[in-house]
Each structure stands twice: as C-alpha cells, then as structure tokens.
Design an enzyme around this catalytic site. Structure first.
Site, mmCIF file in Angstrom:
data_model
loop_
_atom_site.group_PDB
_atom_site.id
_atom_site.type_symbol
_atom_site.label_atom_id
_atom_site.label_comp_id
_atom_site.label_asym_id
_atom_site.label_seq_id
_atom_site.Cartn_x
_atom_site.Cartn_y
_atom_site.Cartn_z
ATOM 1 N N HIS A 79 -1.613 8.227 -3.019
ATOM 2 C CA HIS A 79 -2.605 7.293 -2.467
ATOM 3 C C HIS A 79 -3.705 8.073 -1.756
ATOM 4 O O HIS A 79 -3.429 8.900 -0.908
ATOM 5 C CB HIS A 79 -1.933 6.316 -1.495
ATOM 6 C CG HIS A 79 -1.207 5.211 -2.187
ATOM 7 N ND1 HIS A 79 -1.034 3.976 -1.631
ATOM 8 C CD2 HIS A 79 -0.635 5.160 -3.411
ATOM 9 C CE1 HIS A 79 -0.361 3.205 -2.480
ATOM 10 N NE2 HIS A 79 -0.099 3.904 -3.567
ATOM 11 N N TYR A 207 -3.562 -3.024 5.489
ATOM 12 C CA TYR A 207 -3.168 -3.297 6.869
ATOM 13 C C TYR A 207 -4.081 -4.420 7.365
ATOM 14 O O TYR A 207 -5.297 -4.220 7.453
ATOM 15 C CB TYR A 207 -3.364 -2.066 7.754
ATOM 16 C CG TYR A 207 -2.360 -0.958 7.525
ATOM 17 C CD1 TYR A 207 -2.468 -0.081 6.455
ATOM 18 C CD2 TYR A 207 -1.283 -0.783 8.409
ATOM 19 C CE1 TYR A 207 -1.549 0.937 6.260
ATOM 20 C CE2 TYR A 207 -0.354 0.237 8.219
ATOM 21 C CZ TYR A 207 -0.495 1.095 7.147
ATOM 22 O OH TYR A 207 0.420 2.100 6.956
ATOM 23 N N PRO A 299 6.263 1.310 13.307
ATOM 24 C CA PRO A 299 5.992 1.732 11.930
ATOM 25 C C PRO A 299 4.532 1.663 11.493
ATOM 26 O O PRO A 299 4.199 2.085 10.389
ATOM 27 C CB PRO A 299 6.847 0.762 11.091
ATOM 28 C CG PRO A 299 7.105 -0.402 11.980
ATOM 29 C CD PRO A 299 7.077 0.095 13.374
ATOM 30 N N LYS A 303 4.857 6.958 10.475
ATOM 31 C CA LYS A 303 5.106 8.319 10.947
ATOM 32 C C LYS A 303 6.579 8.691 11.136
ATOM 33 O O LYS A 303 6.910 9.877 11.244
ATOM 34 C CB LYS A 303 4.377 8.550 12.293
ATOM 35 C CG LYS A 303 2.884 8.649 12.148
ATOM 36 C CD LYS A 303 2.472 10.005 11.614
ATOM 37 C CE LYS A 303 1.071 10.053 11.070
ATOM 38 N NZ LYS A 303 0.967 9.951 9.613
ATOM 39 N N TYR A 391 -3.454 9.886 9.649
ATOM 40 C CA TYR A 391 -2.599 9.183 8.685
ATOM 41 C C TYR A 391 -2.006 10.152 7.673
ATOM 42 O O TYR A 391 -0.810 10.071 7.351
ATOM 43 C CB TYR A 391 -3.380 8.072 7.974
ATOM 44 C CG TYR A 391 -2.482 7.057 7.305
ATOM 45 C CD1 TYR A 391 -2.164 5.847 7.922
ATOM 46 C CD2 TYR A 391 -1.911 7.310 6.059
ATOM 47 C CE1 TYR A 391 -1.326 4.914 7.323
ATOM 48 C CE2 TYR A 391 -1.072 6.390 5.452
ATOM 49 C CZ TYR A 391 -0.785 5.194 6.086
ATOM 50 O OH TYR A 391 0.059 4.284 5.485
#
Ligand code: RFL
Ligand code: PHB
Length: 396
Positions: A79, A207, A299, A303, A391
């Site tokens: 991704h 998200y 979450p 991580k 990220y």
C-alpha cells in the site's frame, strides 16, 4: 534430577508464543542461539486471534531476514497510501510521494502461521498450554523459569528470559514494583471489528472521522475485508447483528464508498478496548520485555505488531553481541533504545486516536481543534509528510 521437576537448560527462555516470541526465537536460532518457547494457549487458539493487519517496511525486512518473508512477499498487499475521510469528504496521504516508502497489508494470523511453520522446520521447542509460569532469580547470573506442563512441574534454567507474553503476562509483573514505572491512558471507547469474506470497499485503507464516531475500512486479502467501528466501552457484539453493523458503517464512510461496499455474513466479530500503556524499564537483570508485555498502543496508527518487531530486533542484536562478540553494550542499552522508539510510536498512535474519534466529554472547542487539525492535514504538505513518515515507520 528430580523426576517431579524435570529440569533442562537453554540459552534464552522465551515466555509467549505470539508474534514477538516466535520471531525472536526464529532470529536467535538462525544465529546459533538456543531457545525454548513457553506458550499458555494452544496453537489453534493463538492462530484464531484476528489482530493486526499492517506491516511497516522495517517489519517486512526483519521478517525476510528471519527467513519467513516468502509468502508475505507473494500474498501481502503493498500500500502506497491511505485515505482520511471527514464525513463525506476524503483526501489521500501518499506515503510513496512523501517518503519513498510503503506498508504491506498482511494479517498477523498469516504471519504467526508462517513463524510456526519456520520454527517447526528448524525443530524449535515450543511447549503449548503451559500453566503457572514463574520467573525466578532474573536479577542473578542464572535465572530459572518454573511452570506446569502436561500435569507435571517443570523447570528450565537459562542465561536470559524474554518476556514476550503480552499485556496480561507474567514478564512485566516480575519486575519489582519499586523498579517499574507505568504510564497509561485508557480511552472511553473501543473498536468493534468485523471480518467478512467480501472484496474490500477500497484498494487502500479508509480512516473515517464522523459525527457518529470513527470507522476504518481495512482488509486482509482481495476477498477478505476487515472493518471497524468506534463503540462505547460497555457495548457488546450481541448489540451488533451484521445488518446493524453494515448500516452504521455506511453512515460513517463517504457516500461513494457506502454505495459500492459489498456486504455479507461476518465470520468474526469482537470488541477491543483502546489503551496507551508503557512500562519502564524494559529490562531487569537478565529479564527483557518485548512487544505488548511492555507497551500497548491504540490500534489507530497500526503500530502494535510493528513495535513488537522493533523490540525483537534490538534484543536479537543485543543477544548476538553477547554470545558472538562477548560484548554487553547492546544488553545494557536495550531498554533505552527500545523505549526511544516506543514513545514516538505511542505519540503517533495517541495523536491519530485523538484526531479521529469522538470523545464523550468533548467540548465544542475540542471539536473545532479536531476540525482545524484535519483541515491542516488536508492542505499542508508538511503535515501529510509527517503523518506518512510515522505511518510507514520510523527508522530502527
Ligand atoms: P501477543 O500477541 O499478545 O502474544 C503474547 C503471547 O503470550 C502468551 N502468554 C503466556 N504464555 C505463557 N505464560 C504466560 N503467563 C502467558 N501470558 C500470556 C499469550 O497467550 C500470547 O500468545 O503479544 P506480542 O507477541 O507482543 O504481539 C503483539 C501484537 O499481537 C499486538 O501488538 C498487535 O496485535 C496490535 N494490533 C495491531 N498492531 C499493528 O502493528 N498493526 C495493526 O494493524 C494492529 N491492529 C492490533 C490491531 C490489536 C488489536 N487487538 C485486538 C488488541 C487490531 C486489534 C483489533
Ligand atoms: C487491521 O486491518 O486490522 C487494521 C488496520 C489498520 C489499523 C488497525 C487495524 O490502524
């Protein structure tokens, strides 16, 4: 030898056969260092837990180095970004553009299965369904671990103990209270997760921040989707029949996604509370903590598993230095090195959680701050680069 308490020796005794314990064992044994793993549950139980889905590139590299990257490289989905959605509007954070890096979507269940296979292939010792594990004399030169297995009292003597036994394990509790310092934030909500054998709604994760609460669209593979909804802490899965879940999810994600989502019967549903937690130090004498035994992140930043991997990396390096170079610098600095990375990931996970969820006691001011931060993120290259850098994972 006492027949009631058969005793054996190993170099590194690992408590916990989750991803941290299995990966540490695999890396150490490939470096010629002997390990024994003690796991409280059965293998089927460990493999039945649906958990993490996103691997940082550092984790991917470490898994390759451990000789367990083959299926991940074949089946894992690369991704290059994520979508952030605010009510009906969405924008993309392009990891590749901002950092040159990517993440890989590959389920923790699959990763754990690969690690078990690799340990079996090398003849690794993993004792399942052990009970009453006690760590003795970890602050001396010769620690021991006692436990019950198959109805008998057993004891293993070792050079080092690795507490890879998760948040509820015995590793952390063995560090005396006057040495241990704990930092914690418990969030007033949980995540309701649903696994569905349907194609994911989007090629990249979404998200979503919504007035009714946070939602996440994730996946495991092209035919397996993982969705999450923010729910109150005291909620229960019985309150969420599949149809109710899908309706609520559609409400919280952008309209085009809601209109194209393929729904179906769920194959798993569970609620996880959200918590930030760190225990310091991560080493006491010859006992080391790795992964969820030492720290928990909410979450939202994906991580948890990745931090477990970086702890394992530092400990592997330290133990290699000890056995192969007769040098203890890595052991002496393990806790400080691991914690420096842990706290940065804690900060990122906390900030993503704070940004995207609705808090029950949130003031109008707090809401405006969230909205301003999201707008800043949508329009600022620097803010997007910062999110992307965190990220995909900070360097080890
Ligand atoms: P684990 O996986 O909890 O494994 C610990 C093992 O130790 C055993 N054990 C004992 N064994 C012997 N004696 C005892 N006294 C013992 N006490 C416990 C347990 O049975 C268990 O098998 O910890 P580990 O290995 O440190 O791995 C940590 C990860 O599992 C965890 O951080 C992640 O799953 C967190 N997480 C995520 N992490 C990510 O990096 N990316 C994600 O996308 C992500 N999503 C998630 C998540 C965790 C979630 N939940 C349910 C907590 C999504 C969710 C919903
Ligand atoms: C998941 O797929 O389980 C997942 C993905 C991203 C997160 C958390 C969980 O931030």
């Amino acid at each position: 030898m006492n027949t009631d308490k058969p005793s054996r020796r190993t170099q590194v005794l690992i408590i916990g056969g989750g991803p941290s314990g299995l990966l540490l064992s695999q890396l150490l044994e490939r470096s010629g260092i002997e390990t024994v793993i003690l796991e409280r549950r059965s293998r089927e139980y460990v493999l039945g837990r649906i958990r993490a889905g996103v691997l940082e590139s550092g984790t991917v590299e470490l898994l390759r180095e451990a000789g367990v990257g083959e299926r991940m490289d074949r089946e894992g989905l690369v991704h290059e970004g994520i979508y952030l959605a605010v009510s009906n509007r969405g924008f993309r954070i392009d990891f590749k553009h901002h950092t040159g890096g990517t993440v890989r979507v590959y389920g923790q269940t699959e990763l754990t299965r690969d690690l078990y296979r690799a340990r079996d292939a090398m003849g690794g010792t993993i004792l399942h369904e052990v009970d009453q594990v006690r760590i003795e004399d970890a602050d001396s030169g010769s620690p021991r671990v006692s436990f019950r297995h198959e109805g008998r009292e057993r004891r293993v003597e070792c050079d080092f103990v690795a507490g890879c036994d998760g948040f509820h394990g015995v590793g952390r509790q063995t560090i005396p209270a006057d040495v241990r310092r704990e930092f914690e934030r418990v969030y007033p909500f949980g995540w309701l997760g649903l696994l569905s054998p349907t194609p994911p709604v989007s090629e990249e994760l979404i998200y979503a921040s919504h007035e009714r609460g946070f939602a996440l669209c994730s996946m495991r593979n092209p035919n397996l989707s993982r969705y999450y909804l923010q729910v109150p802490l005291d909620d229960a899965t019985e309150n969420w029949p599949d149809a109710v879940f899908w309706d609520e999810l559609k409400c919280r994600i952008p309209r085009d996604a809601a209109e194209s989502i393929v729904t179906g019967a769920s194959i798993e549903k569970s609620i996880a509370p959200l918590r930030s937690f760190v225990a310091e130090p991560m080493r006491w004498g010859r006992l080391f903590l790795c992964g969820d035994a030492a720290h928990i992140v909410p979450p939202t930043g994906a991580k948890g598993l990745n931090l477990a991997a970086s702890d394992v990396y530092y400990l592997w390096q330290a133990l290699k230095q000890h056995y192969l170079d007769r040098e203890d610098e890595g052991i002496d600095t393990y806790s400080a090195r691991a914690l420096a990375r842990v706290w940065k990931a804690e900060r990122f996970s906390w900030s993503m959680t704070r940004l995207l969820h609705r808090f029950p006691d949130q003031s109008d001011f707090d809401r405006r701050m969230q909205q301003a931060e999201l707008e800043y993120l949508e329009t600022s290259v620097a803010a997007q680069a910062s999110l992307a850098e965190n990220y995909i994972g900070l360097p080890y």
